[in-house]
Design a protein around this motif. Structure first.
Motif, PDB file in Angstrom:
ATOM      1  N   THR A  51       0.821  -1.262  -0.017  1.00  0.00           N
ATOM      2  CA  THR A  51       0.070   0.149   0.024  1.00  0.00           C
ATOM      3  C   THR A  51       0.822   1.173   0.117  1.00  0.00           C
ATOM      4  OG1 THR A  51      -1.519  -1.107   1.198  1.00  0.00           O
ATOM      5  CG2 THR A  51      -1.698   0.988   1.059  1.00  0.00           C
ATOM      6  N   LYS A  52       0.491   2.416  -0.789  1.00  0.00           N
ATOM      7  CA  LYS A  52       1.262   3.544  -0.839  1.00  0.00           C
ATOM      8  C   LYS A  52       0.493   4.873  -0.497  1.00  0.00           C
ATOM      9  CE  LYS A  52       5.035   1.876  -2.486  1.00  0.00           C
ATOM     10  NZ  LYS A  52       6.333   1.696  -1.737  1.00  0.00           N
ATOM     11  N   ASN A  53      -0.849   4.641  -0.350  1.00  0.00           N
ATOM     12  CA  ASN A  53      -1.629   5.711  -0.059  1.00  0.00           C
ATOM     13  C   ASN A  53      -2.583   5.500   1.373  1.00  0.00           C
ATOM     14  OD1 ASN A  53      -1.202   7.329  -2.432  1.00  0.00           O
ATOM     15  ND2 ASN A  53      -2.522   6.064  -3.867  1.00  0.00           N
ATOM     16  N   ILE A  54      -2.594   6.539   2.040  1.00  0.00           N
ATOM     17  CA  ILE A  54      -3.353   6.389   3.162  1.00  0.00           C
ATOM     18  C   ILE A  54      -4.389   7.704   2.970  1.00  0.00           C
ATOM     19  CG2 ILE A  54      -1.675   7.270   4.812  1.00  0.00           C
ATOM     20  CD1 ILE A  54      -3.041   5.575   6.852  1.00  0.00           C
ATOM     21  N   TYR A  55      -5.485   7.575   3.785  1.00  0.00           N
ATOM     22  CA  TYR A  55      -6.488   8.642   3.818  1.00  0.00           C
ATOM     23  C   TYR A  55      -6.830   8.823   5.380  1.00  0.00           C
ATOM     24  CZ  TYR A  55      -6.721   7.663  -1.064  1.00  0.00           C
ATOM     25  OH  TYR A  55      -6.483   7.955  -2.429  1.00  0.00           O
ATOM     26  N   LEU A  56      -6.732  10.055   5.836  1.00  0.00           N
ATOM     27  CA  LEU A  56      -7.102  10.509   7.063  1.00  0.00           C
ATOM     28  C   LEU A  56      -8.217  11.419   7.057  1.00  0.00           C
ATOM     29  CD1 LEU A  56      -3.582  11.129   8.587  1.00  0.00           C
ATOM     30  CD2 LEU A  56      -4.772   8.943   8.342  1.00  0.00           C
ATOM     31  N   LYS A  57      -9.215  11.221   7.950  1.00  0.00           N
ATOM     32  CA  LYS A  57     -10.294  12.219   8.149  1.00  0.00           C
ATOM     33  C   LYS A  57     -10.169  12.912   9.432  1.00  0.00           C
ATOM     34  CE  LYS A  57     -15.227  12.373   7.997  1.00  0.00           C
ATOM     35  NZ  LYS A  57     -16.623  11.780   7.821  1.00  0.00           N
ATOM     36  N   LEU A  58     -10.144  14.064   9.278  1.00  0.00           N
ATOM     37  CA  LEU A  58      -9.990  15.228  10.723  1.00  0.00           C
ATOM     38  C   LEU A  58     -11.231  15.775  11.132  1.00  0.00           C
ATOM     39  CD1 LEU A  58      -6.654  16.989   9.263  1.00  0.00           C
ATOM     40  CD2 LEU A  58      -6.862  14.733  10.102  1.00  0.00           C
ATOM     41  N   SER A  59     -11.142  16.161  12.163  1.00  0.00           N
ATOM     42  CA  SER A  59     -12.317  16.685  12.827  1.00  0.00           C
ATOM     43  C   SER A  59     -11.910  17.733  13.813  1.00  0.00           C
ATOM     44  CB  SER A  59     -13.188  15.822  13.225  1.00  0.00           C
ATOM     45  OG  SER A  59     -12.650  15.274  14.487  1.00  0.00           O
TER      46      SER A  59
END
Length: 663
Positions: free
Chosen positions: A655-663
């Motif tokens: 895996t090369k990408n990671i997605y983060l959701k911030l709040s």
């Protein structure tokens, strides 16, 4: 009778001949299509059935100087369903379970989705809308629902990805951050930093093959792209979000207080020319303020008394005056030809030195200074201003820089009053940033540095290009600059800006009050300004505040309207005990979360393949760790991590990408 039969035979032969010729023509056309134009028509048919669609590359992120996001590309996903491609067995088995999951996630009833999907199946709909604008984690969840988990062909799942540009700071610095839009002819409209550095940020688009289906809709042929898009580089700006926040809110409060039309603030690092904050706020018809235009860069106007610094430096460099030279302000008004110069102080200041005239901002004294020393050779004065670069643009990367105007004696509209009026900032035009660059040069002992907005360009956290330091040059001698610095300090200590004098921070500067649209007798509108630097000893920052058309009934002088904004910004940046509320830390650390994170990080550091728990971490801490693990990070929102696309403890693998959701 024989003649009649003969005529019939002739007609029959004629018709037969015509039919034969038609047959030959048809045959020729068929052969031509088959062997000559066949590829052309085949390609045309395929073009109408299959087409490559552009996949816009993710733009790189735009960061502030401390790694906080100013602009980022967030992936969004639209979910569609091909109700035809699914087998009857799979459709019947998964219809209700799928509808239940959709109901739980999107709020409509299970019966609603059962009815909608059944109807689409019956009508042969191959592109039914399920959901739009989903984040990465939401998309992954939907793709694992019953039926959808079978994929594009067996499960009818259609996923379309697009990118949305988001500004985590909202409206703050919006005009400086800017945007880049592509026109129909393939050209780009550049605005702000996004436009100036679009070549780095935009990346390279990819291609995806789609097939035309019913009702003019297009369905992807497979889950794979024909050409993968290449994401843009990340760009690190000089903006400091903490200083930007201070400048924005200080300006906003003063605009509201004085019901002004618009205003701008710029904060610049003295030695490097790095722009740390640039706020531009304009009033709407409803009285609200937002980042309307980049006034600091693009709006050229008469500066008023802040130009007295330029006039003084020119006279000192030409050695036509000494700060101890005395001028008679008479009764506060002096006539030049058919026009009269007035001092703001009724009755004038009497006989005062040029140092006192600068400190008290006497228009009459400065008009006398310039007129008496240059009236026989006005070109000498103008050429000195030109030599200091005041007639040239700064050459900013940001598009739309306003053009300065310094009148020349050879101009057609040069009058006898042009020279004395220039002395106190009328008839000349500069943008706020051009004025600030000059003031910054004085604070920098006469060394001019070009304002700088960008520090470096990065790819996956690695610096691939460092933006060179701006070329500098001297606008005046160090001796002249030091004299000017001292006079600017006196303006604050006991001059026109003594109202912002602070016991905890020494500041220096010059007030400006310029009447605009003065040819309209019924109007009384002003531009209030203040430009200067701080601290006085070893200046670190220069700053300019310009406020257009405050309500005259509430106040319009530069020391009252603009200077307090300067003071508030300076104290909040530098004072240990600011007189106003401190700016809260944007990302407070949670010791419990950090302790939990450190344990996972030690595992990931050891094995190089295990995903740490990022929940609750500030965004920049999480990004730093993930980039050390060789991952490319995409985020949405602002603040601390709320969701992560790779579960904690899971092996990262390829895996090369990671997605983060911030709040």
């Amino acid at each position: 009778m024989a003649a009649e039969e003969k005529n019939i035979l002739k007609r029959l032969y004629l018709i037969t001949g015509l039919l034969f010729l038609i047959a030959i023509g048809v045959g020729f056309k068929l052969l031509n299509i088959q062997f000559v134009e066949g590829e052309k028509y085949k390609a045309l048919a395929e073009e109408r059935t299959f087409r490559n669609f552009t996949i816009t590359a993710n733009r790189g992120n735009l960061y502030d100087a401390n790694g906080n996001l100013l602009a980022t590309s967030v992936p969004k996903y639209d979910i569609r369903f091909d109700a035809v491609t699914v087998s009857e067995e799979n459709f019947q088995e998964n219809l209700v379970p799928l509808s239940k999951e959709l109901s739980l996630m999107f709020g409509q009833s299970t019966e609603y989705y059962v009815s909608k999907i059944k109807s689409a199946r019956k009508n042969g709909d191959r592109y039914i809308r399920i959901a739009d604008n989903l984040g990465y984690s939401e998309y992954k969840k939907v793709s694992n629902f019953p039926m959808f988990s079978l994929g594009a062909f067996k499960g009818g799942l259609i996923v379309e990805q697009r990118t949305v540009r988001e500004h985590p700071l909202g409206g703050i610095a919006e005009r400086t951050v800017g945007y880049e839009r592509k026109t129909e002819n393939g050209k780009y409209i550049p605005v702000g930093l996004e436009g100036a550095y679009g070549e780095y940020l935009r990346g390279k688009d990819g291609k995806r093959l789609k097939q035309k289906i019913a009702k003019g809709q297009w369905k992807p042929i497979s889950d794979n792209n024909e050409i993968e898009p290449k994401d843009g580089y990340d760009v690190v700006s000089t903006i400091d979000v903490n200083i930007q926040d201070i400048a924005h809110h200080a300006l906003l409060a003063q605009l509201q207080k004085y019901e002004a039309e618009h205003g701008t603030v710029v904060v610049m690092e003295t030695k490097t020319g790095e722009i740390k904050a640039i706020a531009n706020l304009g009033r709407t018809s409803k009285g609200k303020y937002f980042e309307k235009l980049n006034y600091a860069v693009g709006e050229s106007h008469e500066p008023g008394s802040t130009f007295k610094l330029m006039a003084l430096v020119a006279a000192l460099e030409d050695k036509v005056v000494d700060t101890s030279d005395v001028f008679d302000t008479q009764n506060g008004k002096i006539k030049f030809y058919d026009r009269t110069v007035y001092d703001s102080h009724r009755g004038g200041f009497g006989k005062i030195s040029i140092a006192e005239a600068f400190k008290l901002s006497s228009n009459t004294a400065f008009a006398l200074l310039v007129n008496e020393n240059y009236k026989n050779d006005p070109e000498k004065f103008v050429n000195r201003l030109y030599n200091m670069g005041l007639n040239e643009k700064l050459g900013l990367e940001i598009k739309g820089e306003g053009k300065p105007k310094i009148p020349h004696p050879k101009d057609k509209n040069w009058y006898g009053t042009t020279l004395p009026w220039m002395a106190f900032g009328y008839g000349v035009h500069l943008t706020p940033l051009q004025t600030l660059a000059f003031y910054n040069a004085i604070a920098n002992n006469g060394k001019m540095v070009k304002p700088k907005f960008i520090k470096e360009v990065r790819e996956w956290g690695k610096i691939i290009e460092k933006i060179d330091e701006p070329v500098s040059y001297s606008i005046c001698s160090k001796e002249t600059a030091i004299i000017a610095q001292d006079l600017m300090a006196q303006v604050v200590s006991d001059g026109t800006a003594s109202n912002i004098k602070s016991p905890i921070l020494e500041m220096a500067g010059k007030t400006g009050t310029c009447q605009v649209e003065y040819w309209i007798k019924s109007e009384q509108n002003y531009i209030a300004s203040f430009a200067g630097f701080f601290p006085v000893e070893n200046p670190q920052y220069s700053c300019i505040v310009v406020i257009h058309k405050p309500n005259p009934a509430l106040g319009f002088y530069g020391n009252i309207v603009a200077a307090p904004v300067f003071k508030q910004i300076a104290q909040k940046i530098y004072s240990d005990t600011p007189v106003t509320d401190e700016i809260p830390v944007l990302n407070p650390k949670n010791e419990e979360v950090l302790e939990d994170f450190n344990s996972y990080y030690s595992i990931s550091k050891k094995y190089k393949s295990v995903m740490p728990n990022l929940i609750g971490l500030p965004a920049m801490d999480a990004i730093s760790i993930l980039e050390n693990l060789g991952l490319k990070v995409k985020i949405s929102g602002n603040g601390v991590v709320k969701e992560q696309s790779i579960e904690p403890g899971k092996k990262i693998g390829s895996t090369k990408n990671i997605y983060l959701k911030l709040s």
